[in-house]
Enzyme design. Structure first.
Site, mmCIF file in Angstrom:
data_model
loop_
_atom_site.group_PDB
_atom_site.id
_atom_site.type_symbol
_atom_site.label_atom_id
_atom_site.label_comp_id
_atom_site.label_asym_id
_atom_site.label_seq_id
_atom_site.Cartn_x
_atom_site.Cartn_y
_atom_site.Cartn_z
ATOM 1 N N ILE A 6 -4.890 6.026 -11.642
ATOM 2 C CA ILE A 6 -3.858 6.959 -12.141
ATOM 3 C C ILE A 6 -4.176 7.374 -13.579
ATOM 4 C CG2 ILE A 6 -1.391 7.400 -12.374
ATOM 5 C CD1 ILE A 6 -0.885 5.029 -10.492
ATOM 6 N N GLU B 149 -3.834 -5.095 -14.403
ATOM 7 C CA GLU B 149 -4.305 -5.556 -13.102
ATOM 8 C C GLU B 149 -3.257 -5.036 -12.126
ATOM 9 O OE1 GLU B 149 -7.017 -7.131 -12.095
ATOM 10 O OE2 GLU B 149 -7.852 -7.232 -14.120
ATOM 11 N N THR C 132 6.265 0.260 -12.422
ATOM 12 C CA THR C 132 6.214 0.411 -10.969
ATOM 13 C C THR C 132 7.570 0.112 -10.338
ATOM 14 O OG1 THR C 132 5.300 -0.645 -8.979
ATOM 15 C CG2 THR C 132 5.322 -1.975 -10.959
ATOM 16 N N ASP C 133 7.813 0.718 -9.177
ATOM 17 C CA ASP C 133 9.057 0.422 -8.447
ATOM 18 C C ASP C 133 9.091 -1.025 -7.948
ATOM 19 O OD1 ASP C 133 7.148 0.621 -6.426
ATOM 20 O OD2 ASP C 133 8.258 2.075 -5.219
ATOM 21 N N GLU C 134 7.922 -1.689 -7.924
ATOM 22 C CA GLU C 134 7.887 -3.059 -7.395
ATOM 23 C C GLU C 134 8.679 -4.037 -8.252
ATOM 24 O OE1 GLU C 134 4.339 -4.692 -5.832
ATOM 25 O OE2 GLU C 134 3.604 -2.774 -5.098
ATOM 26 N N TYR D 77 2.107 -10.020 -9.347
ATOM 27 C CA TYR D 77 1.847 -8.701 -9.960
ATOM 28 C C TYR D 77 3.152 -8.085 -10.461
ATOM 29 C CZ TYR D 77 1.599 -3.599 -10.027
ATOM 30 O OH TYR D 77 1.741 -2.271 -10.386
ATOM 31 N N LYS E 175 4.568 -7.166 -14.249
ATOM 32 C CA LYS E 175 4.975 -5.816 -14.677
ATOM 33 C C LYS E 175 6.431 -5.841 -15.188
ATOM 34 C CE LYS E 175 3.047 -2.370 -14.503
ATOM 35 N NZ LYS E 175 2.096 -1.668 -15.412
ATOM 36 N N ASP F 204 0.024 -11.588 7.813
ATOM 37 C CA ASP F 204 0.816 -10.830 6.839
ATOM 38 C C ASP F 204 0.521 -11.270 5.406
ATOM 39 O OD1 ASP F 204 2.599 -8.933 6.052
ATOM 40 O OD2 ASP F 204 4.330 -9.778 7.099
ATOM 41 N N GLY G 161 4.911 -13.118 0.927
ATOM 42 C CA GLY G 161 6.016 -12.481 0.179
ATOM 43 C C GLY G 161 6.024 -10.963 0.311
HETATM 44 P P1 NAD Z 1 -6.225 0.604 -11.503
HETATM 45 O O1 NAD Z 1 -6.368 -0.822 -11.110
HETATM 46 O O2 NAD Z 1 -6.875 1.657 -10.681
HETATM 47 O O3 NAD Z 1 -6.741 0.823 -12.995
HETATM 48 C C1 NAD Z 1 -6.465 -0.088 -14.017
HETATM 49 C C2 NAD Z 1 -7.349 0.252 -15.212
HETATM 50 O O4 NAD Z 1 -7.012 -0.647 -16.277
HETATM 51 C C3 NAD Z 1 -8.845 0.088 -14.937
HETATM 52 O O5 NAD Z 1 -9.566 1.170 -15.437
HETATM 53 C C4 NAD Z 1 -9.203 -1.190 -15.695
HETATM 54 O O6 NAD Z 1 -10.553 -1.216 -16.156
HETATM 55 C C5 NAD Z 1 -8.213 -1.145 -16.854
HETATM 56 N N1 NAD Z 1 -7.955 -2.466 -17.428
HETATM 57 C C6 NAD Z 1 -7.666 -3.609 -16.761
HETATM 58 N N2 NAD Z 1 -7.537 -4.639 -17.626
HETATM 59 C C7 NAD Z 1 -7.720 -4.124 -18.872
HETATM 60 C C8 NAD Z 1 -7.694 -4.673 -20.184
HETATM 61 N N3 NAD Z 1 -7.476 -5.978 -20.386
HETATM 62 N N4 NAD Z 1 -7.917 -3.852 -21.236
HETATM 63 C C9 NAD Z 1 -8.163 -2.526 -21.048
HETATM 64 N N5 NAD Z 1 -8.219 -1.953 -19.827
HETATM 65 C C10 NAD Z 1 -7.990 -2.744 -18.749
HETATM 66 O O7 NAD Z 1 -4.660 0.845 -11.613
HETATM 67 P P2 NAD Z 1 -3.775 2.099 -11.127
HETATM 68 O O8 NAD Z 1 -3.499 1.965 -9.688
HETATM 69 O O9 NAD Z 1 -4.376 3.320 -11.670
HETATM 70 O O10 NAD Z 1 -2.417 1.775 -11.913
HETATM 71 C C11 NAD Z 1 -2.263 2.166 -13.271
HETATM 72 C C12 NAD Z 1 -0.900 1.737 -13.763
HETATM 73 O O11 NAD Z 1 0.117 2.370 -12.980
HETATM 74 C C13 NAD Z 1 -0.654 0.241 -13.676
HETATM 75 O O12 NAD Z 1 0.036 -0.171 -14.820
HETATM 76 C C14 NAD Z 1 0.209 0.076 -12.435
HETATM 77 O O13 NAD Z 1 1.066 -1.034 -12.567
HETATM 78 C C15 NAD Z 1 0.991 1.384 -12.440
HETATM 79 N N6 NAD Z 1 1.399 1.888 -11.112
HETATM 80 C C16 NAD Z 1 0.507 1.996 -10.093
HETATM 81 C C17 NAD Z 1 0.911 2.550 -8.882
HETATM 82 C C18 NAD Z 1 -0.052 2.712 -7.722
HETATM 83 O O14 NAD Z 1 0.383 3.080 -6.624
HETATM 84 N N7 NAD Z 1 -1.356 2.501 -7.900
HETATM 85 C C19 NAD Z 1 2.236 2.972 -8.719
HETATM 86 C C20 NAD Z 1 3.133 2.824 -9.785
HETATM 87 C C21 NAD Z 1 2.699 2.296 -10.982
HETATM 88 O O1 DAU Z 2 4.877 0.671 -5.309
HETATM 89 C C1 DAU Z 2 3.944 0.824 -6.343
HETATM 90 C C2 DAU Z 2 2.790 -0.134 -6.144
HETATM 91 O O2 DAU Z 2 2.021 0.368 -5.070
HETATM 92 C C3 DAU Z 2 1.941 -0.290 -7.396
HETATM 93 O O3 DAU Z 2 2.697 -0.878 -8.411
HETATM 94 C C4 DAU Z 2 0.694 -1.142 -7.116
HETATM 95 O O4 DAU Z 2 -0.148 -1.161 -8.259
HETATM 96 C C5 DAU Z 2 -0.050 -0.512 -5.964
HETATM 97 O O5 DAU Z 2 -1.191 -1.304 -5.638
HETATM 98 C C6 DAU Z 2 0.859 -0.362 -4.755
HETATM 99 O O6 DAU Z 2 1.220 -1.673 -4.236
HETATM 100 P P1 DAU Z 2 1.261 -1.983 -2.647
HETATM 101 O O7 DAU Z 2 1.132 -3.430 -2.458
HETATM 102 O O8 DAU Z 2 2.422 -1.299 -2.015
HETATM 103 O O9 DAU Z 2 -0.082 -1.163 -2.206
HETATM 104 P P2 DAU Z 2 -1.246 -1.553 -1.176
HETATM 105 O O10 DAU Z 2 -2.068 -0.332 -1.001
HETATM 106 O O11 DAU Z 2 -1.931 -2.819 -1.549
HETATM 107 O O12 DAU Z 2 -0.446 -1.816 0.172
HETATM 108 C C7 DAU Z 2 0.379 -0.808 0.738
HETATM 109 C C8 DAU Z 2 1.017 -1.397 1.985
HETATM 110 O O13 DAU Z 2 -0.023 -1.578 2.959
HETATM 111 C C9 DAU Z 2 1.640 -2.755 1.778
HETATM 112 O O14 DAU Z 2 2.816 -2.850 2.580
HETATM 113 C C10 DAU Z 2 0.587 -3.741 2.279
HETATM 114 C C11 DAU Z 2 -0.128 -2.953 3.378
HETATM 115 N N1 DAU Z 2 -1.567 -3.251 3.532
HETATM 116 C C12 DAU Z 2 -2.359 -3.217 2.425
HETATM 117 C C13 DAU Z 2 -3.707 -3.497 2.523
HETATM 118 C C14 DAU Z 2 -4.593 -3.486 1.301
HETATM 119 C C15 DAU Z 2 -2.088 -3.507 4.787
HETATM 120 O O15 DAU Z 2 -1.367 -3.502 5.796
HETATM 121 N N2 DAU Z 2 -3.432 -3.775 4.891
HETATM 122 C C16 DAU Z 2 -4.257 -3.777 3.807
HETATM 123 O O16 DAU Z 2 -5.472 -4.068 3.980
#
Ligand code: NAD
Ligand code: DAU
Length: 342
Positions: A15, A87, A128-130, A155, A159, A277, A280
C-alpha cells in the site's frame, strides 16, 4: 516556493508503494521521502517508473532504530508523516509475534517521538479494521469509529497498541494526527503471501489454492487506489485527532473470492484445497465508511471492476511476482502449508 516534505514509511511495500507513486505523480510540489527497511515485503523495483523524478527520495532505515530515525528527522525537517511501515501478515504474527511488537509498536513510538521533537504538521497513522476484532454474520453490523478495540491476533494487537500510542501522543503532547482504519486491500504489487495475489499466482501456475477452514469467513475488499485517495484526503482535510474508517461495502466470503479468480482465469475449481483453519481466525470484517464519505471520499472501484483490473495486472507483470515466489518465499510457503496436491 518552499516545498512540503512528506515522509512515507513502508513505501517499498504494497500500500505504501502505491501511495508513494500516487503522491509523486499527483504532487510535483511536494518532496516525497520513502523510508523503508526493505524487509522481505519491501522491494524497490516497483519504483523504477518514478525513481528518476525530482520529487522522489529513498532512505533505507529501520523505524525502530531511535538514533537513526531522530537523525533523519532532524536533517530532513519533515513536515508530514504518512506511516505505513509494519509487519502486516496475520499468519506470520501467529508463528513469530515478537517482530510485530518491535516494528509495529516500538517503531511507531520512535516515529512519534521524532515527530514530536521536530514538530510535524500532521502524523497520519495507517491502521486496520482488524483492531476492532471480528463481527458476526449479521449483515447489518459494521465497524464504526466508535466500535471498541478488541484485536484477536498478535498482528492486530500490535496495530491496536500503535493506534493507542498515536492517540496518547495527541492527547498528552498535542501531536496533530489522524488514524485511518481500512478494510482488506488488493491491487497491483500485493505480496503473494496474501489471499488474492496468492490465489492468482497459484492458479496461473495450476497449483492448489489453500482455503482455510470452510472458506466462509468474510472480508470487505477495497482496491488499493481507493485506499490511497482516502489517505490523501485525510492527510489534507482530516480533522485533527480524528479516526476515519475506510471501506467500500464489498463483502465476500473467501471461497467467493477464490472462485471468482478461478473463473476469470478459466481454470477448474478442483484447484481449491480446504486446509486447517487459521488460529483465532476472525469471522467477518465490514466497514461503515460514513464519516469518510462525509469528508468527500467515494470509492471508484466495485469488487468486480477492481478484481478484473488486478488479475490483468498480475498477467501483465509476471516478472514482478515470479521473482518473489521463486526466492526465500518458497521456504515460507513450505513451512506455512502442507497441501495434499502440488
Ligand atoms: P507490506 O507488508 O506490503 O509492506 C510493509 C512495508 O514496511 C515493507 O516495505 C517493509 O519493508 C516495511 N517495513 C517493515 N518493517 C520495517 C521497519 N522496521 N522499518 C522500516 N520499514 C519497515 O504491508 P501493506 O499490506 O502494504 O500494509 C501497509 C500498512 O497498511 C500496514 O501498517 C498495515 O497494517 C496497514 N493495512 C494493510 C491492509 C492490507 O489489506 N494489506 C489493510 C489495512 C491496513
Ligand atoms: O482487514 C485488513 C487486513 O487485511 C490488514 O490489516 C492485513 O495487513 C492484511 O494482511 C489483511 O489481513 P487478512 O488476514 O484478512 O488477509 P489475508 O490475505 O491473509 O487473508 C484473507 C482471508 O483469507 C482470511 O480470512 C484468511 C484467508 N486465507 C488466507 C490465506 C493467506 C485463506 O483462506 N488461505 C490463505 O492461504
Amino acid at each position: 516556493m518552499i516545498k512540503q516534505k512528506i515522509l512515507v514509511t513502508g513505501g517499498a511495500g504494497f500500500i505504501g508503494g502505491n501511495f508513494v507513486q500516487y503522491a509523486v505523480n499527483k504532487y510535483p510540489n511536494y518532496d516525497i521521502y520513502n523510508l523503508d527497511l526493505l524487509t522481505y515485503a519491501g522491494d524497490l523495483t516497483k519504483h523504477r517508473v518514478i525513481e528518476q523524478q525530482e520529487n522522489y527520495n529513498f532512505i533505507k532505515a529501520d523505524i525502530s532504530n531511535r538514533e537513526e530515525i531522530m537523525a533523519i528527522f532532524k536533517k530532513e525537517k519533515i513536515d508530514y508523516i504518512v506511516h505505513f511501515a509494519a509487519e502486516s501478515h496475520v499468519d506470520r504474527s501467529i508463528t513469530d509475534p515478537e517482530i510485530f511488537v518491535r516494528t509495529n509498536v516500538i517503531g511507531t513510538q520512535v516515529l512519534l517521538d521524532a515527530a514530536r521533537e521536530i514538530g510535524v504538521k500532521k502524523f497520519v497513522h495507517v491502521s486496520t479494521d482488524e483492531v476492532y476484532g471480528e463481527l458476526d454474520f449479521d449483515p447489518s453490523s459494521f465497524f464504526t469509529e466508535e466500535t471498541p478495540l478488541q484485536p484477536n491476533s498478535p498482528y492486530s494487537a500490535s496495530k491496536a497498541s500503535s493506534d493507542l500510542l498515536v492517540r496518547a501522543y495527541h492527547e498528552t503532547y498535542g501531536l496533530p494526527m489522524n488514524i485511518t482504519r481500512c478494510s482488506n486491500n488488493y491491487g497491483p504489487y500485493h505480496f503473494p503471501e496474501k489471499l488474492i495475489p496468492l490465489t492468482i499466482s497459484r492458479v496461473l501456475n495450476d497449483q492448489k489454492v489453500p482455503v482455510y477452514g470452510d472458506g466462509n469467513n468474510i472480508r470487505d475488499w477495497l482496491h488499493v487506489y481507493d485506499h490511497c485517495a482516502a489517505i490523501d484526503l485525510v492527510l489534507h482535510e482530516g480533522e485533527n485527532g480524528h479516526v476515519y474508517n475506510v471501506g467500500g461495502h464489498n463483502e465476500k466470503t473467501n471461497l467467493e473470492v477464490v472462485q471468482t479468480i478461478i473463473k476469470t482465469l478459466g481454470k477448474s475449481e478442483d484447484l481449491i484445497e480446504f486446509v486447517k483453519d487459521r488460529l483465532g481466525h476472525d469471522k467477518r470484517y465490514a466497514i461503515d465508511p460514513t464519516k469518510l464519505e462525509r469528508l468527500g471520499w467515494a470509492p471508484t472501484y466495485t469488487f468486480d471492476t477492481g478484481i478484473a483490473q488486478t488479475i490483468q495486472w498480475y498477467l501483465d507483470n509476471k516478472e514482478w511476482w515470479e521473482q518473489i515466489i521463486s526466492g526465500e518465499y518458497k521456504n515460507y510457503f513450505e513451512k506455512q502449508y502442507t497441501l495434499k496436491g502440488n
